[in-house]
Write an enzyme that holds these catalytic residues in place. Structure first.
Site, PDB file in Angstrom:
ATOM      1  N   HIS A  37       0.843  -1.211   0.000  1.00  0.00           N
ATOM      2  CA  HIS A  37       0.000   0.000   0.000  1.00  0.00           C
ATOM      3  C   HIS A  37       0.877   1.260   0.000  1.00  0.00           C
ATOM      4  O   HIS A  37       0.590   2.237  -0.682  1.00  0.00           O
ATOM      5  CB  HIS A  37      -0.871   0.053   1.257  1.00  0.00           C
TER       6      HIS A  37
ATOM      7  N   ARG B 155      -3.280 -10.429   4.316  1.00  0.00           N
ATOM      8  CA  ARG B 155      -3.620 -11.779   4.770  1.00  0.00           C
ATOM      9  C   ARG B 155      -2.375 -12.579   5.193  1.00  0.00           C
ATOM     10  O   ARG B 155      -2.507 -13.597   5.849  1.00  0.00           O
ATOM     11  CB  ARG B 155      -4.373 -12.541   3.680  1.00  0.00           C
TER      12      ARG B 155
END
Ligand code: PAF
Length: 282
Positions: free
Chosen positions: A36, A187
């Site tokens: 990100h 995740r």
């Protein structure tokens, strides 16, 4: 840095900025990592105003998927965002985005959204397309940034923007990997030590596939079989799919000619991970 939780405030703020400052937008589900941050940094370089959204979008999770346990840590995300020079975090509640009685969805039909992730996670791209249409409408960004790890998502989003004439330009940036090659994903935090080690097989297999193609392997089914065989050596891993496809249409190719894309989705313990690599013949 502003933290905005209400749609009306977010819309008012964006309206004020639009046209005077170039707006770069990074939609996220939070739990920010270097992947990100690489998108945020690019937006920071290219745009005057950087906005991110943090919203774990319930409509893109299927029954039995990890919506409830998806990692959430707004204060950590705020610190990271502040450090990267983010101007605005839009972090609405579930009720704000999907009030009671909500029933409007955006669905992209056809192979691009029904194959691969679309086949394994029915309704997933409908949820993604719906939330992004809403976010693009609220934020009205000039540029929107996505990661190549979610390759299919990036294609679906480009189609969405084109076909609904949404007024933002989609930029797709390379996957960021850990030192061991594992693609960064929120995740990954689910993986225990053994699983994390086992997960390094995915990138090894993708890189090996690239070598096989370099060595002259032209047959996509042979390539897929060899990739599956390598992955299957790792006992903790269950394959969902391994595919060699046309990178624009995601249709299976008959021959590895020019640029093709290898994608895989696997389950390791309770964690589902995806990755991909471009393969080119020599
Ligand atoms: O890639 C993600 O994190 C999500 O699918 C997105 C684009 C933020 C939509 O919820």
């Amino acid at each position: 840095m502003r933290l905005i939780k209400k749609i009306s405030r977010m819309r008012d703020y964006s309206k004020k900025i639009k046209g005077t400052r170039v707006i770069g937008f990074v939609p996220t589900m939070g739990s920010l990592h270097e992947g990100h941050l690489s998108l945020i940094r690019k937006a920071r370089q290219q745009c005057e105003e950087v906005m991110i959204s943090i919203f774990v979008n319930p409509t893109q999770f299927g029954k039995g998927e990890d919506y409830q346990r998806y990692p959430r840590d707004l204060s950590k995300d705020m610190k990271l965002s502040e450090k990267e020079g983010v101007d605005v975090i839009f972090a609405p509640s579930r009720e704000e985005m999907y009030p009671q009685g909500y029933s409007t969805f955006v669905e992209i039909k056809g192979n691009l959204s029904s194959t691969l992730e679309g086949a394994s996670r029915p309704g997933h791209f409908k949820g993604v397309a719906t939330i992004l249409t809403k976010l693009f409408n609220i934020i009205n960004p000039d540029y929107s940034y996505f990661g190549e790890k979610d390759y299919q998502q990036a294609l679906v989003v480009k189609k969405l923007v084109k076909e609904l004439n949404l007024d933002t330009r989609i930029l797709v940036l390379p996957t960021i990997r850990g030192k061991d090659g594992l693609a960064l994903s929120s995740r990954n935090s689910y993986l225990n030590k053994k699983e994390r080690t086992a997960a390094t097989i995915f990138y090894k297999v993708l890189k090996r596939a690239k070598e096989w193609v370099g060595e002259g392997e032209k047959d996509p089914s042979a390539l897929v079989s060899k990739m599956r065989a390598l992955i299957e050596k790792e006992p903790l891993v269950r394959i969902d799919y391994v595919a060699v496809v046309n990178p624009k249409t995601l249709e299976k190719v008959k021959e590895v000619r020019g640029e093709v894309l290898a994608l895989l989705a696997v389950n390791i313990g309770e964690t589902r991970l995806i990755d991909n690599i471009k393969l080119a013949d020599s």
